[in-house]
Design a protein around this motif. Structure first.
Motif, PDB file in Angstrom:
ATOM      1  N   SER A  38       0.738  -1.114   0.190  1.00 30.92           N
ATOM      2  CA  SER A  38       0.017   0.137   0.050  1.00 30.92           C
ATOM      3  C   SER A  38       0.843   1.206  -0.189  1.00 30.92           C
ATOM      4  CB  SER A  38      -0.857  -0.225   1.155  1.00 30.92           C
ATOM      5  OG  SER A  38      -0.187   0.325   2.274  1.00 30.92           O
ATOM      6  N   ALA A  39       0.213   2.201  -0.441  1.00 33.80           N
ATOM      7  CA  ALA A  39       1.071   3.848  -0.271  1.00 33.80           C
ATOM      8  C   ALA A  39       1.593   3.937   0.924  1.00 33.80           C
ATOM      9  CB  ALA A  39       0.122   4.809  -0.940  1.00 33.80           C
ATOM     10  N   HIS A  40       0.740   3.745   1.913  1.00 33.54           N
ATOM     11  CA  HIS A  40       1.153   3.936   3.256  1.00 33.54           C
ATOM     12  C   HIS A  40       2.416   3.248   3.683  1.00 33.54           C
ATOM     13  CE1 HIS A  40       0.834   5.080   7.682  1.00 33.54           C
ATOM     14  NE2 HIS A  40       0.881   3.677   7.753  1.00 33.54           N
ATOM     15  N   ALA A  41       2.258   1.862   3.293  1.00 31.96           N
ATOM     16  CA  ALA A  41       3.285   1.129   3.788  1.00 31.96           C
ATOM     17  C   ALA A  41       4.577   1.506   2.904  1.00 31.96           C
ATOM     18  CB  ALA A  41       3.010  -0.632   3.433  1.00 31.96           C
ATOM     19  N   LYS A  43       5.628   4.562   2.054  1.00 33.15           N
ATOM     20  CA  LYS A  43       6.163   5.406   2.506  1.00 33.15           C
ATOM     21  C   LYS A  43       6.705   5.283   3.845  1.00 33.15           C
ATOM     22  CE  LYS A  43       4.863  10.311   4.126  1.00 33.15           C
ATOM     23  NZ  LYS A  43       3.576  11.157   4.429  1.00 33.15           N
ATOM     24  N   ALA A  44       6.172   4.373   4.590  1.00 26.66           N
ATOM     25  CA  ALA A  44       6.822   3.967   5.802  1.00 26.66           C
ATOM     26  C   ALA A  44       8.098   3.100   5.674  1.00 26.66           C
ATOM     27  CB  ALA A  44       5.823   3.179   6.826  1.00 26.66           C
TER      28      ALA A  44
END
Length: 342
Positions: A38-41, A43-44
């Motif tokens: 995912s985009a959130h993952a 980035k992290a």
């Protein structure tokens, strides 16, 4: 000009996953194809990689290739007969599943052992099996953080992230002691093994049993190194001490027990007429007619087979819940080294 930061050494996928707050498999997928998370993952993970200055090198590159179908097996001191049955059970299951074994005895060559551990950490094997007790180095810790790992026959690894299969060492010790007590022995001594989890558990079970039977005052523990020579030296000390001599010895393993019998022969102490001896492992040595040692079996071959199944399952499902398997003793083989006290 600001000095360029030096790359951190020893940083693993697990470190990145912990910093990013995601699973190791998510980091693995990101390294292969960022679009798979995912985009959130993304980035992290990207932030964690930058903060930790993570350099995937061989470890990450290997993720893009097919599996090696090889399992790294680390042992320490193949002279221990326990490994014969364990490796037989391990090899049968791994072979049937299409895996080969790359084995290293770290006792024989520490530098070569460290080199192989590094190779394992760089994903040149699909998984690692740590068999038996062994010294724990920084490279070994890095390896088991980087590659699916199963621990077998070793109580030293309490890391909840590892799959572990061990024998019930307390039950094994109790089975040996109940046999000697049932024969009528009351002055039972214990030749203890190396200072590690396995032999500590067996020694604690001995002390608990003697106290339970009201025999705490007769309890005697002599240290050994779990080898035949160690058992022989410990028994020589034990059998030449002033005061009442023990009529039985519970030895930490078969090699130490054979050493005890050897010391008794040297001192002219009849075995089992004057001294009964029981070991643990029920190895092929114990069953040899010239030795004929009473010993407790540890389901060693079954441990090897179960360790193989655990590592295969762990490779297939890296994020599955960790497993702890404790196998009961397979039984007591009564042979010529134990009899009622004279």
């Amino acid at each position: 000009m600001a000095q360029q930061a030096r790359p951190r050494t020893g940083t693993t996928i697990r470190d990145v996953a912990e910093r990013a707050g995601v699973s190791k498999s998510s980091v693995s997928r990101y390294l292969q194809d960022p679009a798979t998370v995912s985009a959130h993952a993304r980035k992290a993970i990207a932030a964690a990689v930058e903060e930790l200055d993570y350099r995937p090198s061989a470890a990450a590159r290997s993720l893009t290739r097919r599996q090696s179908r090889a399992i790294g097996v680390l042992v320490h001191d193949l002279r221990q007969p326990w490994f014969v049955d364990f490796l037989d059970g391990l090899a049968q299951v791994l072979g049937a599943a299409g895996y080969s074994m790359l084995m290293c005895d770290t006792r024989l060559d520490q530098s070569m052992g460290e080199s192989l551990i590094t190779s394992f950490a760089e994903r040149q094997v699909d998984g690692i099996v740590l068999a038996g007790t062994m010294p724990v180095s920084e490279r070994l810790v890095t390896a088991i953080r980087s590659v699916p790992t199963v621990v077998a026959g070793n109580h030293e690894f309490d890391d909840a992230s590892l799959d572990v299969v061990v024998p019930d060492d307390a039950a094994a010790a109790r089975l040996a002691l109940m046999h000697l007590h049932g024969l009528g022995h009351r002055r039972i001594a214990h030749v203890r093994g190396l200072d590690n989890g396995t032999f500590r558990i067996r020694a604690q079970a001995y002390e608990a049993f003697m106290a339970e039977q009201g025999l705490a005052d007769a309890a005697v523990v002599v240290d050994s190194d779990s080898s035949t020579e160690g058992g022989r030296a410990a028994a020589a000390d034990l059998l030449t001490r002033p005061g009442p001599r023990p009529t039985a010895v519970f030895a930490a393993n078969d090699l130490a027990a054979i050493g005890v019998v050897s010391a008794a022969v040297d001192l002219g102490v009849a075995c089992p007429g004057e001294l009964s001896v029981v070991g643990v492992d029920d190895s092929y040595l114990a069953a040899m007619p010239p030795i004929s040692l009473t010993s407790v079996g540890l389901s060693t071959s079954a441990q090897g087979g179960l360790a193989a199944r655990l590592i295969i399952d762990r490779i297939a499902a890296p994020d599955a819940p960790q497993r702890l398997e404790v196998l009961p003793p397979s039984g007591l083989s009564v042979r010529d080294s134990s009899a009622p006290p004279a």
